[in-house]
Design an enzyme around this catalytic site. Structure first.
Site, PDB file in Angstrom:
ATOM      1  N   SER A  31       0.863  -1.183   0.000  1.00  0.00           N
ATOM      2  CA  SER A  31       0.000   0.000   0.000  1.00  0.00           C
ATOM      3  C   SER A  31       0.896   1.230   0.000  1.00  0.00           C
ATOM      4  O   SER A  31       2.087   1.136   0.360  1.00  0.00           O
ATOM      5  CB  SER A  31      -0.848  -0.014   1.284  1.00  0.00           C
ATOM      6  N   TYR A  59      -2.143  -1.301  10.410  1.00  0.00           N
ATOM      7  CA  TYR A  59      -2.103  -1.394   8.943  1.00  0.00           C
ATOM      8  C   TYR A  59      -0.772  -0.861   8.407  1.00  0.00           C
ATOM      9  O   TYR A  59      -0.109  -1.500   7.582  1.00  0.00           O
ATOM     10  CB  TYR A  59      -3.280  -0.603   8.378  1.00  0.00           C
TER      11      TYR A  59
HETATM   12  P1  NAD Z   1     -11.570  -6.067   0.081  1.00  0.00           P
HETATM   13  O1  NAD Z   1     -12.129  -5.943   1.453  1.00  0.00           O
HETATM   14  O2  NAD Z   1     -12.410  -5.731  -1.097  1.00  0.00           O
HETATM   15  O3  NAD Z   1     -10.961  -7.529  -0.160  1.00  0.00           O
HETATM   16  C1  NAD Z   1     -10.254  -8.204   0.841  1.00  0.00           C
HETATM   17  C2  NAD Z   1     -10.201  -9.668   0.491  1.00  0.00           C
HETATM   18  O4  NAD Z   1      -9.468 -10.355   1.523  1.00  0.00           O
HETATM   19  C3  NAD Z   1     -11.586 -10.326   0.437  1.00  0.00           C
HETATM   20  O5  NAD Z   1     -11.596 -11.311  -0.588  1.00  0.00           O
HETATM   21  C4  NAD Z   1     -11.690 -11.005   1.809  1.00  0.00           C
HETATM   22  O6  NAD Z   1     -12.580 -12.113   1.825  1.00  0.00           O
HETATM   23  C5  NAD Z   1     -10.256 -11.429   1.997  1.00  0.00           C
HETATM   24  N1  NAD Z   1      -9.916 -11.733   3.380  1.00  0.00           N
HETATM   25  C6  NAD Z   1     -10.066 -10.952   4.474  1.00  0.00           C
HETATM   26  N2  NAD Z   1      -9.661 -11.615   5.567  1.00  0.00           N
HETATM   27  C7  NAD Z   1      -9.246 -12.837   5.152  1.00  0.00           C
HETATM   28  C8  NAD Z   1      -8.722 -13.976   5.819  1.00  0.00           C
HETATM   29  N3  NAD Z   1      -8.545 -14.006   7.149  1.00  0.00           N
HETATM   30  N4  NAD Z   1      -8.428 -15.071   5.080  1.00  0.00           N
HETATM   31  C9  NAD Z   1      -8.631 -15.074   3.723  1.00  0.00           C
HETATM   32  N5  NAD Z   1      -9.110 -14.023   3.056  1.00  0.00           N
HETATM   33  C10 NAD Z   1      -9.418 -12.915   3.768  1.00  0.00           C
HETATM   34  O7  NAD Z   1     -10.254  -5.134   0.129  1.00  0.00           O
HETATM   35  P2  NAD Z   1      -9.305  -4.554  -1.032  1.00  0.00           P
HETATM   36  O8  NAD Z   1      -9.398  -3.079  -0.965  1.00  0.00           O
HETATM   37  O9  NAD Z   1      -9.515  -5.251  -2.308  1.00  0.00           O
HETATM   38  O10 NAD Z   1      -7.884  -4.928  -0.420  1.00  0.00           O
HETATM   39  C11 NAD Z   1      -7.051  -5.928  -0.949  1.00  0.00           C
HETATM   40  C12 NAD Z   1      -5.606  -5.625  -0.550  1.00  0.00           C
HETATM   41  O11 NAD Z   1      -5.212  -4.384  -1.139  1.00  0.00           O
HETATM   42  C13 NAD Z   1      -5.417  -5.470   0.951  1.00  0.00           C
HETATM   43  O12 NAD Z   1      -4.187  -6.061   1.335  1.00  0.00           O
HETATM   44  C14 NAD Z   1      -5.361  -3.978   1.140  1.00  0.00           C
HETATM   45  O13 NAD Z   1      -4.627  -3.612   2.264  1.00  0.00           O
HETATM   46  C15 NAD Z   1      -4.661  -3.568  -0.138  1.00  0.00           C
HETATM   47  N6  NAD Z   1      -4.849  -2.164  -0.506  1.00  0.00           N
HETATM   48  C16 NAD Z   1      -6.092  -1.653  -0.754  1.00  0.00           C
HETATM   49  C17 NAD Z   1      -6.215  -0.314  -1.120  1.00  0.00           C
HETATM   50  C18 NAD Z   1      -7.535   0.304  -1.449  1.00  0.00           C
HETATM   51  O14 NAD Z   1      -7.593   1.529  -1.598  1.00  0.00           O
HETATM   52  N7  NAD Z   1      -8.606  -0.469  -1.602  1.00  0.00           N
HETATM   53  C19 NAD Z   1      -5.073   0.497  -1.206  1.00  0.00           C
HETATM   54  C20 NAD Z   1      -3.840  -0.053  -0.928  1.00  0.00           C
HETATM   55  C21 NAD Z   1      -3.729  -1.378  -0.587  1.00  0.00           C
END
Ligand code: NAD
Length: 261
Positions: free
Chosen positions: A143, A156
């Site tokens: 991130s 985080y």
């Molecule tokens: P999201 O909530 O849409 O997806 C998260 C996914 O992780 C889901 O499929 C959920 O079921 C799964 N998950 C959660 N806990 C779990 C567990 N214990 N075991 C297995 N699966 C699990 O979130 P997102 O925004 O798509 O985030 C995905 C990644 O991207 C994360 O690591 C997040 O930190 C990172 N990220 C997101 C953003 C953003 O702006 N959305 C920015 C930077 C980084």
């Protein structure tokens, strides 16, 4: 179809960025091990849709990324059912916001387990398989918060900085094995994880969701637009290409200028 014959595990791929990455890798011909939580019928529909649309094998593992034994089981299942593990995308992640003095210890433990330790356990299980085949790509979804901090995100930010550090160690250790390890550092991407933060802030401040969405971008990103899960997928595909074979151990920002300043 540059990834035909490759097998990719994408953790947390039932939603958001992970789903976008799984779809993009499948479009390039990779077989996919999906993972993540959600209603069984919706996950089965996703699995069938991706397989049908791209003509690749798609399996699903319900492994909980906070449980090391289940992570090892997911990697073994990909190897046994799909015939290898060539690409590992550590993407599963959760968020919780509070000042350090109010941060529940259980939330700290869960975020460190899912956002950081899970990547270590998955890499530990997948690296021997990748090394044996002489080719591998590890892509850790960190991130902008792997590079800079924001208030109220202690666990985080710590986990994502840790993930960037873990990626650097892997890049060095694996340097002459045919396996690369890199981190992708997105800024804001509109997914359920971020929509919840937007909804919470709108409800707390009595403002519209559109206002808060704009404010969120304006606070952090010089470029006032979201990246999409498909764009994160395209960067992942590039890192899996032969052109990227000497890129290793680096965090790659895709953040509209967030960390440039
Ligand atoms: P999201 O909530 O849409 O997806 C998260 C996914 O992780 C889901 O499929 C959920 O079921 C799964 N998950 C959660 N806990 C779990 C567990 N214990 N075991 C297995 N699966 C699990 O979130 P997102 O925004 O798509 O985030 C995905 C990644 O991207 C994360 O690591 C997040 O930190 C990172 N990220 C997101 C953003 C953003 O702006 N959305 C920015 C930077 C980084």
């Amino acid at each position: 179809m540059s990834l035909k014959g490759r097998v990719a595990i994408v953790t947390g791929s039932t939603s958001g960025i992970g789903l976008g990455i799984a779809q993009t890798l499948a479009a390039e011909g990779a077989a996919i091990m999906l993972n993540g939580f959600g209603p069984a019928d919706e996950i089965e529909k996703l699995r069938k849709d991706i397989a049908g649309k791209h003509g690749v094998e798609v399996r699903y593992s319900a492994a909980d990324m906070s449980k090391p034994a289940e992570i090892a089981g997911m990697v073994k299942a990909a190897h046994d059912e799909l015939g290898g593990v060539h690409i590992l995308v550590n993407n599963a992640g959760i968020q919780f916001t509070a000042n350090i003095e109010d941060f529940p210890a259980a939330k700290w433990d869960a975020i460190i387990a899912i956002n950081l330790s899970a990547a270590f356990h998955a890499m530990q299980a997948a690296i021997p398989i990748m090394k044996e085949g002489g080719w591998g790509r590890i892509v850790n979804i960190a991130s902008a918060h792997g590079l800079v901090a924001s208030p109220q995100k202690a666990a985080y930010v710590a986990a994502k900085h840790g993930l960037v550090g873990l990626t650097k160690v892997a890049g060095i250790e694996l340097a002459n094995s045919g396996v690369t390890a890199n981190a992708i550092c997105p800024g804001w991407v509109p997914t359920p994880l971020v929509e919840k933060q937007i909804d919470d802030r709108a409800a707390k401040d009595g403002r519209t969701v559109d206002d808060v969405r704009h404010e969120l971008l304006a606070e952090k990103q010089p470029m006032l637009q979201f990246s999409t899960p498909e764009e994160i997928g395209a960067l992942t595909v590039f890192l899996c290409s032969d052109s990227a074979k000497t890129i290793t151990g680096v965090p790659l920002s895709i953040d509209g200028g967030w960390t440039a300043g």
